[in-house]
Scaffold this active site. Structure first.
Site, PDB file in Angstrom:
ATOM      1  N   GLU A  49       0.830  -1.211   0.000  1.00  0.00           N
ATOM      2  CA  GLU A  49       0.000   0.000   0.000  1.00  0.00           C
ATOM      3  C   GLU A  49       0.860   1.254   0.000  1.00  0.00           C
ATOM      4  O   GLU A  49       2.085   1.203   0.211  1.00  0.00           O
ATOM      5  CB  GLU A  49      -0.949  -0.038   1.200  1.00  0.00           C
ATOM      6  CG  GLU A  49      -1.886  -1.241   1.104  1.00  0.00           C
ATOM      7  CD  GLU A  49      -2.907  -1.329   2.218  1.00  0.00           C
ATOM      8  OE1 GLU A  49      -2.778  -0.629   3.250  1.00  0.00           O
ATOM      9  OE2 GLU A  49      -3.862  -2.121   2.048  1.00  0.00           O
ATOM     10  N   GLU A  60      -1.491 -10.274  -5.989  1.00  0.00           N
ATOM     11  CA  GLU A  60      -1.497 -11.116  -7.198  1.00  0.00           C
ATOM     12  C   GLU A  60      -0.610 -10.512  -8.278  1.00  0.00           C
ATOM     13  O   GLU A  60       0.147 -11.212  -8.961  1.00  0.00           O
ATOM     14  CB  GLU A  60      -2.915 -11.242  -7.763  1.00  0.00           C
ATOM     15  CG  GLU A  60      -3.908 -11.922  -6.848  1.00  0.00           C
ATOM     16  CD  GLU A  60      -4.670 -10.942  -5.958  1.00  0.00           C
ATOM     17  OE1 GLU A  60      -4.052 -10.006  -5.407  1.00  0.00           O
ATOM     18  OE2 GLU A  60      -5.885 -11.123  -5.817  1.00  0.00           O
TER      19      GLU A  60
HETATM   20  N1  THU Z   1      -5.935  -6.462  -2.468  1.00  0.00           N
HETATM   21  C1  THU Z   1      -5.100  -7.407  -3.023  1.00  0.00           C
HETATM   22  O1  THU Z   1      -3.918  -7.481  -2.688  1.00  0.00           O
HETATM   23  N2  THU Z   1      -5.622  -8.235  -3.956  1.00  0.00           N
HETATM   24  C2  THU Z   1      -6.905  -8.199  -4.401  1.00  0.00           C
HETATM   25  O2  THU Z   1      -7.257  -8.890  -5.340  1.00  0.00           O
HETATM   26  C3  THU Z   1      -7.880  -7.347  -3.716  1.00  0.00           C
HETATM   27  C4  THU Z   1      -7.327  -6.314  -2.821  1.00  0.00           C
HETATM   28  C5  THU Z   1      -5.385  -5.547  -1.470  1.00  0.00           C
HETATM   29  C6  THU Z   1      -5.304  -4.122  -1.920  1.00  0.00           C
HETATM   30  C7  THU Z   1      -5.310  -3.391  -0.592  1.00  0.00           C
HETATM   31  O3  THU Z   1      -3.970  -3.337  -0.105  1.00  0.00           O
HETATM   32  C8  THU Z   1      -6.119  -4.292   0.328  1.00  0.00           C
HETATM   33  O4  THU Z   1      -6.178  -5.549  -0.321  1.00  0.00           O
HETATM   34  C9  THU Z   1      -7.524  -3.787   0.584  1.00  0.00           C
HETATM   35  O5  THU Z   1      -8.182  -3.503  -0.589  1.00  0.00           O
END
Ligand code: THU
Length: 134
Positions: A49, A60
């Protein structure tokens, strides 16, 4: 591709263990992913993030980009682990579709219980792909 259960469990384990490296100060929602390539190698990834929220990248895509940037584009399967078995987002589905519509997507929760098992084609039917660019 038919993956045996042992391989699936191994991929899920790697994705789950990677979650500790997630950089999630804003959501506190660590995601781990692990991609299995044709060569048998596995690339893991976590969500990273950013204080500028949209710059965040999903686990992913980190795992897939690590595979591709190591010269491996033949992606056979990806495991995605979150605390509650959350499904891959639309952007990640689009990136998966770039490489293999038949890739197995295995989703599991923090207890490594499989909550969904789909192909990319199941998750993103009618994907926009290179053959759309005519
Ligand atoms: N997130 C992922 O890493 N993969 C996904 O397919 C959905 C969302 C993460 C993004 C963010 O850091 C957190 O999950 C909340 O949305």
């Amino acid at each position: 591709m038919d993956m045996d259960l042992e391989k699936k469990i191994g991929l899920i384990r790697i994705a789950n263990q990677a979650r500790k490296w997630a950089h999630v100060p804003y959501s506190d929602y660590p995601v781990g992913a692990a991609v299995l390539t044709e060569s048998g190698r596995i690339y893991d990834g976590v969500n990273i993030e950013n204080a500028a929220y949209p710059v965040t990248i999903c686990a992913e895509r980190v795992a897939i980009f690590k595979a591709v940037s190591n010269g491996e584009k033949d992606l056979k399967a990806i495991a995605v682990v979150t605390k509650n078995g959350g499904m891959p987002c639309g952007s990640c589905r689009q990136v998966m579709a770039e490489f293999n519509l038949e890739m197995q997507v295995i989703v599991a929760d923090e207890n490594e219980k499989i909550t969904a098992e789909k192909t990319v084609n199941d998750l993103l039917p009618g994907a926009f792909r290179s053959d759309s660019l005519v």
